[in-house]
Scaffold this active site. Structure first.
Site, PDB file in Angstrom:
ATOM      1  N   HIS A 193       0.832  -1.223   0.000  1.00 54.11           N
ATOM      2  CA  HIS A 193       0.000   0.000   0.000  1.00 54.11           C
ATOM      3  C   HIS A 193       0.857   1.259   0.000  1.00 54.11           C
ATOM      4  O   HIS A 193       0.468   2.263   0.591  1.00 54.11           O
ATOM      5  CB  HIS A 193      -0.878   0.110   1.250  1.00 54.11           C
ATOM      6  CG  HIS A 193      -1.951  -0.907   1.403  1.00 54.11           C
ATOM      7  ND1 HIS A 193      -2.833  -0.867   2.471  1.00 54.11           N
ATOM      8  CD2 HIS A 193      -2.305  -1.959   0.677  1.00 54.11           C
ATOM      9  CE1 HIS A 193      -3.670  -1.866   2.378  1.00 54.11           C
ATOM     10  NE2 HIS A 193      -3.375  -2.556   1.289  1.00 54.11           N
ATOM     11  N   HIS A 198     -10.413  -3.930   8.474  1.00 50.83           N
ATOM     12  CA  HIS A 198      -9.832  -2.847   7.715  1.00 50.83           C
ATOM     13  C   HIS A 198     -10.682  -2.447   6.507  1.00 50.83           C
ATOM     14  O   HIS A 198     -10.605  -1.313   6.041  1.00 50.83           O
ATOM     15  CB  HIS A 198      -8.429  -3.327   7.284  1.00 50.83           C
ATOM     16  CG  HIS A 198      -7.736  -2.577   6.227  1.00 50.83           C
ATOM     17  ND1 HIS A 198      -7.031  -3.148   5.222  1.00 50.83           N
ATOM     18  CD2 HIS A 198      -7.615  -1.241   6.027  1.00 50.83           C
ATOM     19  CE1 HIS A 198      -6.475  -2.245   4.439  1.00 50.83           C
ATOM     20  NE2 HIS A 198      -6.814  -1.092   4.900  1.00 50.83           N
ATOM     21  N   HIS A 256     -11.409 -11.767   5.869  1.00 47.20           N
ATOM     22  CA  HIS A 256     -11.066 -10.502   5.207  1.00 47.20           C
ATOM     23  C   HIS A 256     -10.730 -10.794   3.746  1.00 47.20           C
ATOM     24  O   HIS A 256      -9.898 -11.667   3.458  1.00 47.20           O
ATOM     25  CB  HIS A 256      -9.879  -9.855   5.932  1.00 47.20           C
ATOM     26  CG  HIS A 256      -9.487  -8.509   5.420  1.00 47.20           C
ATOM     27  ND1 HIS A 256     -10.315  -7.728   4.631  1.00 47.20           N
ATOM     28  CD2 HIS A 256      -8.342  -7.785   5.581  1.00 47.20           C
ATOM     29  CE1 HIS A 256      -9.691  -6.603   4.339  1.00 47.20           C
ATOM     30  NE2 HIS A 256      -8.500  -6.609   4.891  1.00 47.20           N
TER      31      HIS A 256
END
Ligand code: FEO
Length: 407
Positions: free
Chosen positions: A24, A146, A78
């Site tokens: 990221h 997240h 996730h």
């Protein structure tokens, strides 16, 4: 590839990525781990997978315990690719008809990511329970911790919380547990992870911590198994307490002076400003963007009450490294910051004004206008920077930075 036993019936079967350095836009200087867990109950259950290139590593660890084809079901806490991109390959081996339990948004996201994959998704949500045989999993949706799909799975019989990204860190180590790694190492990496990944979501994290605490769940957790980094079996109370403190983003009497420079004049201004802040009893971190990655600046900025940003002007614009930092920090949505802008220039000098505008847009408090200087100042011409330091210092709390992981 060996699995690691967490408890008698629970194994870590994830992957170690010692080489990854970008995540990221965050420099993962210590690599990362993609954690997955195998529960050997009457229904053999795999909790999360790994990044696609590591699918064979996961399957090889599983094969040391049981034939992967015997896995009965998968839980996807996730859907982000670092935990799900191996899912299609894993399901090809264990059987595409096996159920994959995920949240409603998880199903939508997984389908959108793996468009040619028709898996047997089963939607679960907060309050739902999945029996594994002797033990079970209770689900708690954790939207925006997240991603919108994120959820926790809690095994009440063993007291294990599978927390996906929450309480994670980017740290590749053959040591899997928090008590096997020095506190300053896990503390710094956990803080860096929060500062660079979770800061925009401090409000939902705060609500989640409140829910986990008020529902009594917190007192039942004996082990936290996140999807990155170390498994928490010794310092649970401390990491949860640190999260509670970090998400408040309480400002301290610390300033980050961050800059880049073409011909060392903005550098000279940054050093002068740092010196002036020090004389105001402010803890100062002077960070050149030639020497510091944006994610290390963000980590320092997390507990700082102030940020002073300096840039020369190039072609009527902010210097590229400084523009990059501003873009990164704007996305992280830090709160409670005092700020200032400065820089030297030769002809037109737009950069400090542009920085001032960017920091204003971020809702930082700017006690004085930007300071810019044409060509090279002598010491006496830098007095406005001393005034900027005084104004910034006056806007900061007296409280000093707690002496823990940021140094
Ligand atoms: Fe580690 Fe949000 O993925």
């Amino acid at each position: 590839m060996e699995p690691v036993k967490v408890l008698d019936s629970v194994y870590w079967v994830g992957a170690l990525d010692f080489d990854v350095r970008d995540f990221h836009g965050y420099r993962t200087s210590a690599g990362s781990t993609y954690n997955a867990y195998l529960v050997m109950d009457e229904k053999i259950t795999l909790i999360d997978t790994v990044k696609a290139p590591f699918a064979s590593e996961l399957l090889s660890r599983v094969a040391k315990i049981v034939d992967p084809k015997k896995i009965d079901q998968v839980v996807s806490n996730h859907a982000e690719m670092d935990h799900s991109s191996a899912l299609p390959q894993v399901m090809d081996i264990i059987g595409r008809e096996k159920p994959v339990y995920t949240s409603k948004v998880g199903e939508k996201t997984l389908k959108a990511q793996f468009r040619d994959t028709d898996l047997n998704y089963k939607v679960v949500g907060t309050g739902d329970t999945l029996s594994l045989g002797r033990t079970s999993l209770q689900f708690l949706e954790t939207r925006m911790v997240h991603w919108p799909d994120s959820m926790f799975s809690f095994c009440p019989e063993l007291g294990i919380l599978y927390s996906q990204d929450a309480f994670g860190m980017h740290l590749a180590s053959s040591r899997r547990f928090d008590d096997e790694v020095a506190r300053n190492v896990w503390g710094y990496e956990a803080l860096k992870y929060v500062a660079n990944i979770l800061t925009p979501y401090t409000t939902p994290i705060g609500k989640l911590l409140e829910t986990v605490s008020s529902s009594g769940l917190l007192s039942k957790i004996k082990i936290i198994c996140p999807d990155h980094g170390l498994i928490w079996r010794h310092n649970l109370g401390e990491i949860v307490g640190l999260y509670s403190r970090w998400i408040n983003q309480k400002p301290t009497r610390k300033a980050v002076v961050v800059y880049d420079s073409m011909w060392k004049t903005t550098e000279k201004m940054a050093a002068h400003l740092a010196d002036a802040l020090s004389t105001e009893n402010v803890l100062v971190k002077l960070m050149s963007l030639k020497a510091n990655h944006r994610s290390d600046v963000a980590t320092e900025l997390y507990d700082a009450g102030a940020v002073l940003v300096g840039s020369p002007t190039i072609n009527n614009e902010i210097y590229p490294s400084v523009a990059d930092l501003l873009c990164y920090v704007r996305g992280l949505k830090y709160k409670n910051k005092v700020a200032g802008a400065f820089g030297s220039y030769g002809w037109s000098g737009e950069a400090p004004k542009l920085i001032q505008a960017a920091l204003t847009e971020m809702k930082y408090q700017l006690p004085v206008p930007e300071f810019r200087f044409q060509w090279v100042p002598v010491e006496s011409e830098l007095e406005p920077l001393r005034q900027m330091a005084k104004a910034v210092a006056a806007a900061l709390p007296q409280e000093l930075v707690p002496a823990d992981f940021n140094f």
